[in-house]
Design a protein around this motif. Structure first.
Motif, PDB file in Angstrom:
ATOM      1  N   ILE A 136       0.893  -1.155   0.000  1.00 13.42           N
ATOM      2  CA  ILE A 136       0.000   0.000   0.000  1.00 13.42           C
ATOM      3  C   ILE A 136       0.939   1.214   0.000  1.00 13.42           C
ATOM      4  CG2 ILE A 136      -1.880   1.197   1.171  1.00 13.42           C
ATOM      5  CD1 ILE A 136      -2.580  -1.423   2.569  1.00 13.42           C
ATOM      6  N   ASP A 137       1.372   1.608  -1.173  1.00 13.94           N
ATOM      7  CA  ASP A 137       2.438   2.608  -1.281  1.00 13.94           C
ATOM      8  C   ASP A 137       2.212   3.798  -0.363  1.00 13.94           C
ATOM      9  OD1 ASP A 137       4.064   1.286  -3.102  1.00 13.94           O
ATOM     10  OD2 ASP A 137       2.953   2.044  -4.833  1.00 13.94           O
ATOM     11  N   PRO A 138       3.252   4.148   0.421  1.00 16.84           N
ATOM     12  CA  PRO A 138       4.623   3.625   0.381  1.00 16.84           C
ATOM     13  C   PRO A 138       4.886   2.479   1.365  1.00 16.84           C
ATOM     14  CG  PRO A 138       4.560   5.487   1.858  1.00 16.84           C
ATOM     15  CD  PRO A 138       3.144   5.294   1.351  1.00 16.84           C
ATOM     16  N   TRP A 139       3.844   1.849   1.880  1.00 22.48           N
ATOM     17  CA  TRP A 139       3.988   0.857   2.936  1.00 22.48           C
ATOM     18  C   TRP A 139       4.052  -0.550   2.358  1.00 22.48           C
ATOM     19  CZ3 TRP A 139       5.090   3.680   6.941  1.00 22.48           C
ATOM     20  CH2 TRP A 139       4.536   4.967   7.039  1.00 22.48           C
ATOM     21  N   ARG A 140       4.987  -1.343   2.878  1.00 19.32           N
ATOM     22  CA  ARG A 140       5.085  -2.755   2.524  1.00 19.32           C
ATOM     23  C   ARG A 140       4.714  -3.571   3.751  1.00 19.32           C
ATOM     24  NH1 ARG A 140       9.414  -6.706   1.704  1.00 19.32           N
ATOM     25  NH2 ARG A 140      10.921  -5.234   2.583  1.00 19.32           N
ATOM     26  N   LEU A 141       3.684  -4.386   3.629  1.00 13.89           N
ATOM     27  CA  LEU A 141       3.121  -5.101   4.764  1.00 13.89           C
ATOM     28  C   LEU A 141       3.145  -6.604   4.510  1.00 13.89           C
ATOM     29  CD1 LEU A 141      -0.118  -2.920   5.169  1.00 13.89           C
ATOM     30  CD2 LEU A 141       2.103  -2.539   6.267  1.00 13.89           C
ATOM     31  N   VAL A 142       3.403  -7.349   5.566  1.00 17.57           N
ATOM     32  CA  VAL A 142       3.271  -8.798   5.538  1.00 17.57           C
ATOM     33  C   VAL A 142       2.245  -9.167   6.609  1.00 17.57           C
ATOM     34  CG1 VAL A 142       4.412 -11.030   5.731  1.00 17.57           C
ATOM     35  CG2 VAL A 142       5.683  -9.052   4.847  1.00 17.57           C
ATOM     36  N   LEU A 143       1.134  -9.755   6.176  1.00 13.25           N
ATOM     37  CA  LEU A 143       0.072 -10.153   7.094  1.00 13.25           C
ATOM     38  C   LEU A 143       0.083 -11.672   7.225  1.00 13.25           C
ATOM     39  CD1 LEU A 143      -1.287  -7.736   5.007  1.00 13.25           C
ATOM     40  CD2 LEU A 143      -2.718  -7.657   7.048  1.00 13.25           C
ATOM     41  N   ARG A 144      -0.120 -12.136   8.455  1.00 13.81           N
ATOM     42  CA  ARG A 144      -0.025 -13.568   8.724  1.00 13.81           C
ATOM     43  C   ARG A 144      -1.150 -13.974   9.667  1.00 13.81           C
ATOM     44  NH1 ARG A 144       4.724 -13.498   9.402  1.00 13.81           N
ATOM     45  NH2 ARG A 144       5.755 -14.938   7.991  1.00 13.81           N
ATOM     46  N   SER A 145      -1.871 -15.026   9.309  1.00 13.28           N
ATOM     47  CA  SER A 145      -2.862 -15.552  10.231  1.00 13.28           C
ATOM     48  C   SER A 145      -2.184 -15.951  11.544  1.00 13.28           C
ATOM     49  CB  SER A 145      -3.560 -16.769   9.636  1.00 13.28           C
ATOM     50  OG  SER A 145      -4.368 -16.415   8.538  1.00 13.28           O
ATOM     51  N   ALA A 146      -2.824 -15.605  12.661  1.00 16.50           N
ATOM     52  CA  ALA A 146      -2.230 -15.869  13.976  1.00 16.50           C
ATOM     53  C   ALA A 146      -3.312 -16.343  14.933  1.00 16.50           C
ATOM     54  CB  ALA A 146      -1.534 -14.612  14.508  1.00 16.50           C
ATOM     55  N   PRO A 147      -3.891 -17.524  14.685  1.00 14.21           N
ATOM     56  CA  PRO A 147      -4.956 -18.010  15.561  1.00 14.21           C
ATOM     57  C   PRO A 147      -4.416 -18.422  16.932  1.00 14.21           C
ATOM     58  CG  PRO A 147      -4.322 -19.708  14.005  1.00 14.21           C
ATOM     59  CD  PRO A 147      -3.570 -18.461  13.603  1.00 14.21           C
ATOM     60  N   GLY A 148      -5.336 -18.674  17.819  1.00 11.38           N
ATOM     61  CA  GLY A 148      -4.986 -19.052  19.189  1.00 11.38           C
ATOM     62  C   GLY A 148      -5.738 -18.188  20.174  1.00 11.38           C
ATOM     63  N   HIS A 149      -5.740 -16.879  19.927  1.00 13.91           N
ATOM     64  CA  HIS A 149      -6.570 -15.952  20.694  1.00 13.91           C
ATOM     65  C   HIS A 149      -7.976 -15.924  20.124  1.00 13.91           C
ATOM     66  CE1 HIS A 149      -7.855 -12.484  22.961  1.00 13.91           C
ATOM     67  NE2 HIS A 149      -8.069 -11.800  21.848  1.00 13.91           N
ATOM     68  N   CYS A 150      -8.050 -15.898  18.800  1.00 14.68           N
ATOM     69  CA  CYS A 150      -9.320 -16.060  18.093  1.00 14.68           C
ATOM     70  C   CYS A 150      -8.984 -16.460  16.659  1.00 14.68           C
ATOM     71  CB  CYS A 150     -10.177 -14.791  18.153  1.00 14.68           C
ATOM     72  SG  CYS A 150      -9.582 -13.434  17.142  1.00 14.68           S
ATOM     73  N   PRO A 151      -9.907 -17.095  15.959  1.00 13.72           N
ATOM     74  CA  PRO A 151      -9.578 -17.612  14.619  1.00 13.72           C
ATOM     75  C   PRO A 151      -9.403 -16.538  13.561  1.00 13.72           C
ATOM     76  CG  PRO A 151     -11.883 -18.049  15.148  1.00 13.72           C
ATOM     77  CD  PRO A 151     -11.239 -17.545  16.409  1.00 13.72           C
ATOM     78  N   THR A 152      -9.827 -15.299  13.832  1.00 12.83           N
ATOM     79  CA  THR A 152      -9.746 -14.243  12.814  1.00 12.83           C
ATOM     80  C   THR A 152      -8.529 -13.340  12.996  1.00 12.83           C
ATOM     81  OG1 THR A 152     -11.048 -12.622  14.090  1.00 12.83           O
ATOM     82  CG2 THR A 152     -12.263 -14.193  12.706  1.00 12.83           C
ATOM     83  N   GLN A 153      -7.601 -13.709  13.848  1.00 12.91           N
ATOM     84  CA  GLN A 153      -6.501 -12.796  14.148  1.00 12.91           C
ATOM     85  C   GLN A 153      -5.420 -12.821  13.069  1.00 12.91           C
ATOM     86  OE1 GLN A 153      -4.858 -11.362  18.145  1.00 12.91           O
ATOM     87  NE2 GLN A 153      -3.735 -13.243  17.778  1.00 12.91           N
ATOM     88  N   LEU A 154      -4.958 -11.625  12.719  1.00 12.60           N
ATOM     89  CA  LEU A 154      -3.820 -11.421  11.836  1.00 12.60           C
ATOM     90  C   LEU A 154      -2.780 -10.611  12.583  1.00 12.60           C
ATOM     91  CD1 LEU A 154      -5.772 -10.079   8.710  1.00 12.60           C
ATOM     92  CD2 LEU A 154      -4.772 -12.371   8.885  1.00 12.60           C
ATOM     93  N   ASN A 155      -1.501 -10.909  12.357  1.00 18.62           N
ATOM     94  CA  ASN A 155      -0.500  -9.924  12.757  1.00 18.62           C
ATOM     95  C   ASN A 155       0.051  -9.256  11.512  1.00 18.62           C
ATOM     96  OD1 ASN A 155       1.768 -11.698  11.971  1.00 18.62           O
ATOM     97  ND2 ASN A 155       1.315 -12.803  13.876  1.00 18.62           N
ATOM     98  N   VAL A 156       0.573  -8.057  11.701  1.00 18.53           N
ATOM     99  CA  VAL A 156       1.030  -7.221  10.589  1.00 18.53           C
ATOM    100  C   VAL A 156       2.493  -6.879  10.813  1.00 18.53           C
ATOM    101  CG1 VAL A 156       0.653  -5.105   9.273  1.00 18.53           C
ATOM    102  CG2 VAL A 156      -1.296  -6.226  10.414  1.00 18.53           C
ATOM    103  N   HIS A 157       3.339  -7.282   9.888  1.00 21.15           N
ATOM    104  CA  HIS A 157       4.773  -7.006   9.987  1.00 21.15           C
ATOM    105  C   HIS A 157       5.149  -5.959   8.948  1.00 21.15           C
ATOM    106  CE1 HIS A 157       9.171  -8.466   9.463  1.00 21.15           C
ATOM    107  NE2 HIS A 157       9.107  -7.659  10.505  1.00 21.15           N
TER     108      HIS A 157
END
Length: 296
Positions: A136-157
């Protein structure tokens, strides 16, 4: 800009709510600004909107780390923004709508505030899961599913910045809040460890609590969450081996020290008790084979 904001440089700002110490992240740029979990109170969202307006971005995108009520209330402040969440976000948001309305009204009333518009569930414009790369210029993002707390969780790097926006994980004021077996939460943490080992995470922004800054602090957050999971898993296995029930397993850990134990805003003792009961059920279902992953 008030003291609620932390400036991480290069247009990355974090705003901490006075409710639940929840963190919202603003990636500010005149071309395209990105907000992660804007919230919680109306006055705080007004403050965020003013900071974004000062940049006058051509476009705004909202990213929601997961569907829980305190992370999704900011949608109406940016009605024209693109939105992004997990593949299961819309369904979970709809199912949780009544609870979200109740909690939103409660926190606003307690703060002496009112919502300018009623909260309504929504479907994100972009739904992702697994490992997802997005520019999303100028941002470069890596999103990763991160379940355990809830099934819809993503973390953003943000790899260019060394910043991990962790959702409701890796907090200094709350223990892992498990919605499924501890091994699922552990796997979400372990998926991030190669980046920790490679020095790609210099800052953790948890959903709630203080930022972790520097590699030593980052490693300590991972160690704390992993150690907590190991303790409750081992206690569950031990209780099973000794012929004790789930409540006995929980009682054996009632005096355990853990993050947020004395925090008045969190029902952490109840959460801890529920976590141990869940670990016990998992141990019982697997017939207590004694296999608890070793922490690094």
């Amino acid at each position: 800009m008030n003291a609620a904001w932390t400036d991480l440089g290069d247009g990355v700002l974090v705003r901490q709510s006075r409710r639940y110490a929840m963190n919202s992240v603003a990636l500010l740029d005149p071309e395209h600004s990105v907000l992660v979990d804007p919230g919680i109170l109306p006055s705080e969202l007004d403050d965020m909107a003013a900071v974004v307006a000062a940049v006058a971005p051509r476009a705004v995108t909202l990213i929601f780390s997961h569907h829980h009520w305190d992370h999704v209330l900011g949608r109406t402040w940016w009605p024209q923004a693109d939105t992004l969440g997990h593949d299961g976000f819309a369904t979970a948001l709809t199912a949780d709508a009544a609870h979200a309305v109740d909690e939103a009204n409660r926190v606003a009333t307690e703060a002496g505030e009112r919502w300018p518009q009623a909260y309504r569930p929504f479907e994100p414009d972009h739904a992702v899961s697994g490992l997802h790369f997005r520019r999303i210029d100028p941002w470069r993002l890596v999103l990763r599913s991160a379940p355990g707390h809830c099934p819809t969780q993503l973390n953003v790097h943000l790899p260019d910045k060394g910043i991990l926006i962790a959702g409701d994980m890796l907090s200094d004021i709350e223990i892992p809040g498990l919605d499924t077996e501890p091994g699922v939460y552990r796997a979400s943490l372990e998926a991030l460890m190669p980046m920790v080992d490679g020095g790609a995470i210099e800052v953790i922004v948890p959903g709630h609590g203080a930022l972790a800054r520097g590699q030593a602090a980052v490693r300590e957050r991972f160690r704390a969450d992993l150690d907590y999971l190991t303790v409750i898993e081992r206690a569950a296995l031990d209780a099973r081996a000794r012929g004790l029930d789930a409540e006995a397993a929980a009682a054996s850990l009632a005096g355990m020290d853990y993050a947020g134990k004395t925090n008045p805003e969190y029902p952490t003792a109840k959460l801890h008790h529920r976590n141990v009961l869940l670990a016990y059920r998992v141990a019982a279902a697997s017939h207590g084979n004694g296999q608890v992953p070793r922490n690094r």
